[in-house]
Write an enzyme that holds these catalytic residues in place. Structure first.
Site, PDB file in Angstrom:
ATOM      1  N   TYR A   2      40.835  47.257  41.406  1.00 19.96           N
ATOM      2  CA  TYR A   2      40.398  46.168  42.292  1.00 19.96           C
ATOM      3  C   TYR A   2      41.384  46.002  43.452  1.00 19.96           C
ATOM      4  CZ  TYR A   2      39.885  41.278  43.826  1.00 19.96           C
ATOM      5  OH  TYR A   2      39.762  40.144  44.578  1.00 19.96           O
ATOM      6  N   THR A  38      34.441  41.625  42.517  1.00 18.01           N
ATOM      7  CA  THR A  38      35.591  40.818  42.095  1.00 18.01           C
ATOM      8  C   THR A  38      35.906  40.910  40.598  1.00 18.01           C
ATOM      9  OG1 THR A  38      34.147  38.902  41.846  1.00 18.01           O
ATOM     10  CG2 THR A  38      35.314  39.112  43.937  1.00 18.01           C
ATOM     11  N   PHE A  82      20.178  43.357  60.885  1.00 23.93           N
ATOM     12  CA  PHE A  82      20.494  41.930  60.895  1.00 23.93           C
ATOM     13  C   PHE A  82      21.273  41.563  62.160  1.00 23.93           C
ATOM     14  CE2 PHE A  82      22.474  37.956  59.798  1.00 23.93           C
ATOM     15  CZ  PHE A  82      21.491  37.320  59.056  1.00 23.93           C
ATOM     16  N   GLY A 126      28.423  33.419  46.149  1.00 22.67           N
ATOM     17  CA  GLY A 126      29.652  33.502  45.349  1.00 22.67           C
ATOM     18  C   GLY A 126      30.448  32.213  45.479  1.00 22.67           C
ATOM     19  N   THR A 179      43.562  39.948  48.508  1.00 27.80           N
ATOM     20  CA  THR A 179      44.102  39.440  47.242  1.00 27.80           C
ATOM     21  C   THR A 179      45.601  39.685  47.069  1.00 27.80           C
ATOM     22  OG1 THR A 179      43.970  39.843  44.846  1.00 27.80           O
ATOM     23  CG2 THR A 179      43.329  41.660  46.242  1.00 27.80           C
ATOM     24  N   ASP A 180      46.203  38.832  46.255  1.00 27.96           N
ATOM     25  CA  ASP A 180      47.604  39.034  45.834  1.00 27.96           C
ATOM     26  C   ASP A 180      47.748  40.313  44.999  1.00 27.96           C
ATOM     27  OD1 ASP A 180      45.979  37.756  43.924  1.00 27.96           O
ATOM     28  OD2 ASP A 180      47.671  36.819  42.912  1.00 27.96           O
ATOM     29  N   TRP A 210      44.278  33.570  42.843  1.00 27.15           N
ATOM     30  CA  TRP A 210      43.841  32.696  41.748  1.00 27.15           C
ATOM     31  C   TRP A 210      42.871  31.599  42.245  1.00 27.15           C
ATOM     32  CZ3 TRP A 210      48.460  31.590  37.920  1.00 27.15           C
ATOM     33  CH2 TRP A 210      49.165  32.765  37.683  1.00 27.15           C
ATOM     34  N   ALA A 245      32.111  40.641  47.812  1.00 25.74           N
ATOM     35  CA  ALA A 245      33.164  41.485  47.251  1.00 25.74           C
ATOM     36  C   ALA A 245      32.820  41.849  45.815  1.00 25.74           C
ATOM     37  CB  ALA A 245      34.505  40.736  47.274  1.00 25.74           C
TER      38      ALA A 245
HETATM   39  N1  LIG Z   1      38.314  34.756  42.725  1.00 26.18           N
HETATM   40  C1  LIG Z   1      39.614  34.964  42.871  1.00 26.18           C
HETATM   41  O1  LIG Z   1      40.435  34.563  42.039  1.00 26.18           O
HETATM   42  C2  LIG Z   1      40.130  35.691  44.087  1.00 26.18           C
HETATM   43  C3  LIG Z   1      41.510  35.896  44.217  1.00 26.18           C
HETATM   44  C4  LIG Z   1      41.990  36.566  45.346  1.00 26.18           C
HETATM   45  C5  LIG Z   1      41.107  37.009  46.312  1.00 26.18           C
HETATM   46  N2  LIG Z   1      39.763  36.818  46.152  1.00 26.18           N
HETATM   47  C6  LIG Z   1      38.859  37.312  47.198  1.00 26.18           C
HETATM   48  O2  LIG Z   1      38.193  36.192  47.751  1.00 26.18           O
HETATM   49  C7  LIG Z   1      36.870  36.556  48.154  1.00 26.18           C
HETATM   50  C8  LIG Z   1      35.855  35.606  47.561  1.00 26.18           C
HETATM   51  O3  LIG Z   1      35.926  35.676  46.139  1.00 26.18           O
HETATM   52  P1  LIG Z   1      34.972  34.809  45.204  1.00 26.18           P
HETATM   53  O4  LIG Z   1      35.822  34.178  44.168  1.00 26.18           O
HETATM   54  O5  LIG Z   1      34.077  33.935  46.024  1.00 26.18           O
HETATM   55  O6  LIG Z   1      34.113  35.961  44.502  1.00 26.18           O
HETATM   56  P2  LIG Z   1      32.692  35.866  43.792  1.00 26.18           P
HETATM   57  O7  LIG Z   1      32.423  34.489  43.313  1.00 26.18           O
HETATM   58  O8  LIG Z   1      32.653  36.983  42.802  1.00 26.18           O
HETATM   59  O9  LIG Z   1      31.652  36.173  44.960  1.00 26.18           O
HETATM   60  C9  LIG Z   1      31.463  37.447  45.469  1.00 26.18           C
HETATM   61  C10 LIG Z   1      30.049  37.514  46.000  1.00 26.18           C
HETATM   62  O10 LIG Z   1      29.854  38.809  46.584  1.00 26.18           O
HETATM   63  C11 LIG Z   1      28.510  39.180  46.335  1.00 26.18           C
HETATM   64  N3  LIG Z   1      28.334  40.617  46.474  1.00 26.18           N
HETATM   65  C12 LIG Z   1      28.741  41.608  45.648  1.00 26.18           C
HETATM   66  N4  LIG Z   1      28.343  42.788  46.129  1.00 26.18           N
HETATM   67  C13 LIG Z   1      27.667  42.546  47.286  1.00 26.18           C
HETATM   68  C14 LIG Z   1      27.015  43.363  48.230  1.00 26.18           C
HETATM   69  N5  LIG Z   1      26.962  44.690  48.090  1.00 26.18           N
HETATM   70  N6  LIG Z   1      26.428  42.772  49.305  1.00 26.18           N
HETATM   71  C15 LIG Z   1      26.466  41.439  49.456  1.00 26.18           C
HETATM   72  N7  LIG Z   1      27.066  40.602  48.583  1.00 26.18           N
HETATM   73  C16 LIG Z   1      27.660  41.166  47.507  1.00 26.18           C
HETATM   74  C17 LIG Z   1      28.268  38.710  44.901  1.00 26.18           C
HETATM   75  O11 LIG Z   1      26.894  38.604  44.692  1.00 26.18           O
HETATM   76  P3  LIG Z   1      26.242  38.975  43.255  1.00 26.18           P
HETATM   77  O12 LIG Z   1      26.885  38.027  42.298  1.00 26.18           O
HETATM   78  O13 LIG Z   1      24.798  38.757  43.480  1.00 26.18           O
HETATM   79  O14 LIG Z   1      26.632  40.408  43.006  1.00 26.18           O
HETATM   80  C18 LIG Z   1      28.967  37.355  44.912  1.00 26.18           C
HETATM   81  O15 LIG Z   1      28.075  36.336  45.299  1.00 26.18           O
HETATM   82  C19 LIG Z   1      36.716  38.019  47.750  1.00 26.18           C
HETATM   83  O16 LIG Z   1      36.993  38.840  48.843  1.00 26.18           O
HETATM   84  C20 LIG Z   1      37.768  38.226  46.682  1.00 26.18           C
HETATM   85  O17 LIG Z   1      38.176  39.564  46.598  1.00 26.18           O
HETATM   86  C21 LIG Z   1      39.265  36.167  45.063  1.00 26.18           C
END
Ligand SMILES: NC(=O)c1ccc[n+]([C@@H]2O[C@H](COP(=O)([O-])OP(=O)(O)OC[C@H]3O[C@@H](n4cnc5c(N)ncnc54)[C@H](OP(=O)(O)O)[C@@H]3O)[C@@H](O)[C@H]2O)c1
Length: 287
Positions: free
Chosen positions: A128, A65, A49, A12, A104-105, A153, A63
């Protein structure tokens, strides 16, 4: 002594920021596992693991997301963001592993007029946000040695995010209608990864819940405007303010985060969101 650090959800956006950092880090044995290699909803796979490897830190980047999809896919969102996180916390406890997790916010309802602190009342207004809050609470129930970083964000050079989307739109010479209805803080995901790496290297025991974002606040329109400005492409697209933007999931109208607790605990300066956008663009994403 070499530390072993597991990164789940490693393909991700945030996971890839850690992979980038890992290239030049000595003293850490990194285990990067994507969703196909380690599914955090599988108790058996997680236990196997952790039993095979001694893991000092687990950085959980896995997550659900998709904020819009979560509204109709509630069960899956809670399975990944809450139930799997509880299980992961229990396994970390059994194995004396420090858990580093992200939230998250969107745990807030957006009615505040000033940045939210860690002690402010949570009241998520979409699935979410509710699933992420439940995950946070499970960790707090199970573990003492955890770090939870609520962030907002997130963008970077990796994956699907607003920064990349806007730059791609420039290529299409599109008309962009971007909402002014939400105010928050864009956060460069690389900066979050750098902070986490620092606390691992410093063996920080300042466990707890923290807010992490770049400093300042803006709207999505303001964010788009800045991306176009730093890329010198402001005149290549028609950028309009959109006050009627509709989404399936409700979004907090205000969700800036107060970073004071983090600044106090880790003594690390936070870049302004504008400087962070500029830094990322200058680092090589130049269409
Ligand atoms: N993006 C934002 O704007 C934002 C904002 C606030 C907080 N956050 C938080 O920040 C963190 C990182 O976000 P990010 O932007 O890196 O999200 P992301 O790009 O959507 O990455 C999430 C990763 O989790 C993997 N995943 C989903 N289900 C899974 C499972 N059951 N087992 C193992 N892996 C799994 C996904 O893999 P697949 O694609 O293969 O499913 C993806 O690679 C998260 O906790 C998110 O809630 C994000």
């Amino acid at each position: 002594m070499i530390k072993t650090v597991l990164v789940t959800g490693a393909s991700g956006q945030l996971g890839k920021c850690f992979q980038k950092l890992a290239v030049r880090e000595e003293g850490i044995d990194w285990l990067f596992m994507d969703s196909s290699e380690l599914d955090i909803t599988s108790n058996r796979d997680l236990n196997n693991f952790f039993n095979r490897k001694g893991i000092d830190y687990c950085i959980n980047c896995a997550a659900y997301t998709n904020v819009e999809k979560a509204e109709s896919d509630q069960e899956k969102a809670f399975e990944i963001n809450a139930e799997a996180v509880r299980n992961l916390a229990k396994i970390c406890k059994k194995n004396h592993t420090t858990l580093i997790h992200f939230s998250t916010d969107y745990v807030f309802d957006g009615t505040s007029k000033i940045p939210y602190s860690e002690t402010d009342h949570t009241n998520p207004i979409n699935v979410y946000g509710a699933s992420k809050l439940k995950g946070e609470n499970y960790i707090k129930d199970v573990l003492t040695n955890y770090f939870i970083f609520r962030t907002s964000w997130l963008y970077s050079e990796f994956g699907h995010n607003f920064f990349i989307t806007i730059l791609n739109k420039v290529e299409e010479k599109a008309t962009l209608n971007i909402t002014t209805a939400q105010t928050g803080t864009p956060t460069n995901a690389n900066h979050l990864a750098q902070l986490v790496l620092m606390l691992i290297k410093e063996k920080s025991t300042n466990y707890g819940l923290y807010h992490f974002s770049n400093s300042g606040e803006t709207t999505w329109y303001g964010f788009a405007n800045e991306i176009l400005k730093v890329s010198g492409k402001l005149n290549n697209v028609q950028l309009n303010k959109d006050n009627s933007y509709k989404t399936i999931a409700a979004r907090p109208t205000y969700s800036a985060l107060d970073n004071n607790k983090l600044l106090e605990a880790f003594k690390t300066p936070l870049k302004s969101w504008k400087n962070a956008v500029r830094e990322l663009y200058k680092s090589g994403i130049q269409n």
